[in-house]
Design an enzyme around this catalytic site. Sequence first.
Site, PDB file in Angstrom:
ATOM      1  N   LYS A 181      -8.630  -8.616   9.501  1.00 45.99           N
ATOM      2  CA  LYS A 181      -7.588  -9.151   9.280  1.00 45.99           C
ATOM      3  C   LYS A 181      -6.360  -9.148  10.175  1.00 45.99           C
ATOM      4  CE  LYS A 181      -9.321 -11.484   5.044  1.00 45.99           C
ATOM      5  NZ  LYS A 181      -8.849 -11.342   3.623  1.00 45.99           N
TER       6      LYS A 181
ATOM      7  N   ARG B 136     -17.004  -9.400  -0.039  1.00 45.15           N
ATOM      8  CA  ARG B 136     -15.619  -8.433   0.427  1.00 45.15           C
ATOM      9  C   ARG B 136     -14.195  -9.445   0.021  1.00 45.15           C
ATOM     10  NH1 ARG B 136     -12.576  -8.362   6.564  1.00 45.15           N
ATOM     11  NH2 ARG B 136     -10.511  -7.733   5.812  1.00 45.15           N
TER      12      ARG B 136
ATOM     13  N   ARG C 241      -4.869 -14.567  25.090  1.00 42.82           N
ATOM     14  CA  ARG C 241      -6.150 -15.007  24.445  1.00 42.82           C
ATOM     15  C   ARG C 241      -6.898 -13.814  24.606  1.00 42.82           C
ATOM     16  NH1 ARG C 241      -5.982 -18.298  28.865  1.00 42.82           N
ATOM     17  NH2 ARG C 241      -5.777 -20.219  28.318  1.00 42.82           N
TER      18      ARG C 241
ATOM     19  N   ASN D 164     -10.377  -8.504  -3.323  1.00 43.43           N
ATOM     20  CA  ASN D 164      -9.422  -8.977  -4.382  1.00 43.43           C
ATOM     21  C   ASN D 164      -9.451  -8.636  -5.580  1.00 43.43           C
ATOM     22  OD1 ASN D 164      -8.885 -10.099  -2.480  1.00 43.43           O
ATOM     23  ND2 ASN D 164     -10.785 -12.056  -2.150  1.00 43.43           N
TER      24      ASN D 164
ATOM     25  N   HIS E 200       3.633  -6.074  -3.003  1.00 46.87           N
ATOM     26  CA  HIS E 200       2.700  -6.051  -2.955  1.00 46.87           C
ATOM     27  C   HIS E 200       1.420  -5.416  -3.727  1.00 46.87           C
ATOM     28  CE1 HIS E 200      -1.503  -7.575  -2.150  1.00 46.87           C
ATOM     29  NE2 HIS E 200      -1.527  -6.890  -1.900  1.00 46.87           N
TER      30      HIS E 200
ATOM     31  N   HIS F 189      -1.679 -12.400  -6.865  1.00 43.43           N
ATOM     32  CA  HIS F 189      -0.413 -13.118  -5.369  1.00 43.43           C
ATOM     33  C   HIS F 189       0.535 -14.208  -6.637  1.00 43.43           C
ATOM     34  CE1 HIS F 189      -3.999 -12.480  -2.348  1.00 43.43           C
ATOM     35  NE2 HIS F 189      -2.686 -12.029  -2.214  1.00 43.43           N
TER      36      HIS F 189
ATOM     37  N   GLU G 259      -4.214   0.302  -4.838  1.00 39.45           N
ATOM     38  CA  GLU G 259      -4.860   0.122  -3.309  1.00 39.45           C
ATOM     39  C   GLU G 259      -5.257   1.063  -3.938  1.00 39.45           C
ATOM     40  OE1 GLU G 259      -5.261  -3.007  -3.176  1.00 39.45           O
ATOM     41  OE2 GLU G 259      -3.533  -4.392  -2.130  1.00 39.45           O
TER      42      GLU G 259
ATOM     43  N   HIS H 117      -5.869  -9.538  -7.574  1.00 35.14           N
ATOM     44  CA  HIS H 117      -5.373 -10.269  -6.594  1.00 35.14           C
ATOM     45  C   HIS H 117      -4.836 -11.314  -6.681  1.00 35.14           C
ATOM     46  CE1 HIS H 117      -5.502  -6.570  -4.093  1.00 35.14           C
ATOM     47  NE2 HIS H 117      -4.434  -7.074  -3.487  1.00 35.14           N
TER      48      HIS H 117
ATOM     49  N   LYS I 117     -13.365   0.612   1.269  1.00 34.46           N
ATOM     50  CA  LYS I 117     -13.006  -0.617   2.569  1.00 34.46           C
ATOM     51  C   LYS I 117     -13.599  -1.105   3.235  1.00 34.46           C
ATOM     52  CE  LYS I 117     -10.198  -4.412   4.140  1.00 34.46           C
ATOM     53  NZ  LYS I 117      -8.331  -4.637   3.725  1.00 34.46           N
TER      54      LYS I 117
ATOM     55  N   GLU J  86     -15.079 -12.271   4.580  1.00 34.79           N
ATOM     56  CA  GLU J  86     -14.849 -12.645   3.587  1.00 34.79           C
ATOM     57  C   GLU J  86     -15.870 -13.744   3.351  1.00 34.79           C
ATOM     58  OE1 GLU J  86     -11.022 -12.120   1.844  1.00 34.79           O
ATOM     59  OE2 GLU J  86     -11.189 -13.469   0.074  1.00 34.79           O
TER      60      GLU J  86
HETATM   61  N1  LIG Z   1      -4.603  -7.059   6.842  1.00 36.92           N
HETATM   62  C1  LIG Z   1      -4.898  -6.718   6.003  1.00 36.92           C
HETATM   63  O1  LIG Z   1      -6.152  -6.508   5.851  1.00 36.92           O
HETATM   64  C2  LIG Z   1      -3.693  -6.772   5.066  1.00 36.92           C
HETATM   65  C3  LIG Z   1      -4.547  -6.032   4.075  1.00 36.92           C
HETATM   66  C4  LIG Z   1      -3.253  -5.958   2.658  1.00 36.92           C
HETATM   67  C5  LIG Z   1      -2.059  -5.909   2.668  1.00 36.92           C
HETATM   68  N2  LIG Z   1      -1.527  -6.553   3.983  1.00 36.92           N
HETATM   69  C6  LIG Z   1      -0.655  -7.121   4.442  1.00 36.92           C
HETATM   70  O2  LIG Z   1       0.521  -5.392   4.731  1.00 36.92           O
HETATM   71  C7  LIG Z   1       2.107  -6.338   4.311  1.00 36.92           C
HETATM   72  C8  LIG Z   1       2.538  -5.328   3.906  1.00 36.92           C
HETATM   73  O3  LIG Z   1       1.954  -3.715   4.170  1.00 36.92           O
HETATM   74  P1  LIG Z   1       2.978  -2.476   4.037  1.00 36.92           P
HETATM   75  O4  LIG Z   1       3.316  -2.162   2.261  1.00 36.92           O
HETATM   76  O5  LIG Z   1       2.662  -1.572   4.780  1.00 36.92           O
HETATM   77  O6  LIG Z   1       4.259  -3.030   4.405  1.00 36.92           O
HETATM   78  P2  LIG Z   1       5.434  -3.153   5.147  1.00 36.92           P
HETATM   79  O7  LIG Z   1       4.691  -2.684   6.718  1.00 36.92           O
HETATM   80  O8  LIG Z   1       6.918  -3.737   5.357  1.00 36.92           O
HETATM   81  O9  LIG Z   1       6.173  -1.204   4.977  1.00 36.92           O
HETATM   82  C9  LIG Z   1       6.872  -1.411   4.643  1.00 36.92           C
HETATM   83  C10 LIG Z   1       7.998  -0.018   4.521  1.00 36.92           C
HETATM   84  O10 LIG Z   1       7.887   0.938   4.646  1.00 36.92           O
HETATM   85  C11 LIG Z   1       8.572   1.519   5.829  1.00 36.92           C
HETATM   86  N3  LIG Z   1       8.115   2.621   6.396  1.00 36.92           N
HETATM   87  C12 LIG Z   1       6.208   2.705   7.283  1.00 36.92           C
HETATM   88  N4  LIG Z   1       5.565   3.218   7.380  1.00 36.92           N
HETATM   89  C13 LIG Z   1       6.589   4.485   7.043  1.00 36.92           C
HETATM   90  C14 LIG Z   1       6.731   6.177   7.228  1.00 36.92           C
HETATM   91  N5  LIG Z   1       5.806   6.272   7.395  1.00 36.92           N
HETATM   92  N6  LIG Z   1       7.723   7.028   6.243  1.00 36.92           N
HETATM   93  C15 LIG Z   1       9.177   5.908   5.962  1.00 36.92           C
HETATM   94  N7  LIG Z   1       9.314   5.129   5.779  1.00 36.92           N
HETATM   95  C16 LIG Z   1       7.987   3.649   6.829  1.00 36.92           C
HETATM   96  C17 LIG Z   1       8.312   0.283   6.803  1.00 36.92           C
HETATM   97  O11 LIG Z   1      10.414   0.538   7.373  1.00 36.92           O
HETATM   98  C18 LIG Z   1       8.992  -0.632   5.804  1.00 36.92           C
HETATM   99  O12 LIG Z   1      10.162  -0.850   5.281  1.00 36.92           O
HETATM  100  C19 LIG Z   1       2.072  -7.690   4.022  1.00 36.92           C
HETATM  101  O13 LIG Z   1       2.207  -8.553   4.394  1.00 36.92           O
HETATM  102  C20 LIG Z   1       0.275  -7.517   3.022  1.00 36.92           C
HETATM  103  O14 LIG Z   1       0.774  -9.281   3.375  1.00 36.92           O
HETATM  104  C21 LIG Z   1      -2.918  -7.396   5.039  1.00 36.92           C
HETATM  105 ZN   LIG Z   2      -4.205  -6.011  -1.691  1.00 43.04          ZN
END
Ligand SMILES: NC(=O)c1ccc[n+]([C@@H]2O[C@H](COP(=O)([O-])OP(=O)(O)OC[C@H]3O[C@@H](n4cnc5c(N)ncnc54)[C@H](O)[C@@H]3O)[C@@H](O)[C@H]2O)c1
Ligand SMILES: [Zn+2]
Length: 371
Positions: free
Chosen positions: A148, A246, A126, A250, A270, A257, A190, A253, A232, A242
């Site tokens: 988030k 917030r 929890r 987007n 993305h 999306h 971004e 986006h 941010k 949001e």
């Molecule tokens: N919570 C939020 O507010 C929010 C906002 C935007 C995106 N997101 C989410 O984030 C996700 C995408 O994140 P991402 O683009 O970081 O993808 P990811 O976490 O899948 O990482 C992408 C790749 O980079 C590699 N990697 C990570 N750090 C590394 C480093 N320092 N050196 C070498 N390789 C490295 C990972 O192993 C992976 O293969 C999506 O699921 C999206 O929905 C969340």
């Molecule tokens: Zn985004």
Amino acid sequence: MKPVQRIPIKTASRNYNVIIGSGVLADAGPLLCRELRLPAESCVVISSANVWKHWGETLAVSLDAAKLRWNKVLIPDGEPAKRLATLESAAEQMLAFGCDRSTLLLAFGGGVIGDIGGFLAASYMRGLRYVQIPTTLLAQVDASIGGKTGVNLEAGKNLLGSFHQPECVLVDPDVLSTLDHREYRAGLYEVIKSGAIADAQLFFHTEVHCDRILARDREAVLKCVEDSVRVKGGVVSQDERETGIRRHLNFGHTIGHALEAETHYDLLLHGEAVAWGMIAAARIAADLGRAPVAALDRIQKVVLSYGALPAIPAHDSNIVARVASDKKTVSRTNHFVVVPQIGRAEVVSNVPQDIIAGAVAYVRQLSHPQA
Ligand SMILES: NC(=O)c1ccc[n+]([C@@H]2O[C@H](COP(=O)([O-])OP(=O)(O)OC[C@H]3O[C@@H](n4cnc5c(N)ncnc54)[C@H](O)[C@@H]3O)[C@@H](O)[C@H]2O)c1
Ligand SMILES: [Zn+2]
């Protein structure tokens, strides 16, 4: 170690700092003990084999230096891994390590690890305290801040989750040196978004220093990260859940999306989808007379200056239909974030279908220059 920046995030549920600095990872253990006033406590690090291979040793040495007791749970990353099954298996491993409600969770990886780690922290027994240590550019400038958390369902992204703010976010831009070029670039869109909606000076920085930023010049990257975190942080501090401002995050986006979903999340990253989405939203704003054509020109030019983006292999009509069924299309009213002037954003609703279709056709043609 070089000086660190502390950017405060103040939300209704928690106040915390984003600590940014070149080399902070090597000091993570002592830094966290000071920042969170930790007694010699137990931690669990949630990470992936890939991130651990590059940077695990650095983190491990710093946790040992602070005499923290810690275990690690490695889970797969990449979008297909962002499922409840991954969270369940991580929770089982945490239980086997004896993690309880006093355990501090460290989410150490890209946005996928951050979103799963955050949700794990929100739900394990929890709720645990947790820290984000983002290692992709996208996670450093966006995903790790704002609380988030969640996982995907078959029907769509992020449909299961909760808001759970971290105790602290540790950002070391040096870890970006091992990031794949395409992933790095995806995060830059971004950064451009943050500049476009709220910081004209950051936008200008991305325009004039494209070469330095692409070459990962330390100073140029640090400015991108710090200023984007400020944008941010400022937005989520005003609107944690949001309901208002917030939504400005987007920008790009709505169509982004739709492009991701229409290409089954495996052709566009993305950030790449958001890049096309920003151009489309700028086209919509110009067509509606809500922004000058000059704003479209600047946004399009800077986005495309970071290199060619993947083509969009989807039908315009399917993309437009996706926009209509977006989870943020509340009560059949669509919403688009537009940029009337670089550094400022607003939301327009009820955009006519033909204007959306025109913008989708515009970016699809840009993505197939010879067609
Ligand atoms: N919570 C939020 O507010 C929010 C906002 C935007 C995106 N997101 C989410 O984030 C996700 C995408 O994140 P991402 O683009 O970081 O993808 P990811 O976490 O899948 O990482 C992408 C790749 O980079 C590699 N990697 C990570 N750090 C590394 C480093 N320092 N050196 C070498 N390789 C490295 C990972 O192993 C992976 O293969 C999506 O699921 C999206 O929905 C969340
Ligand atoms: Zn985004």
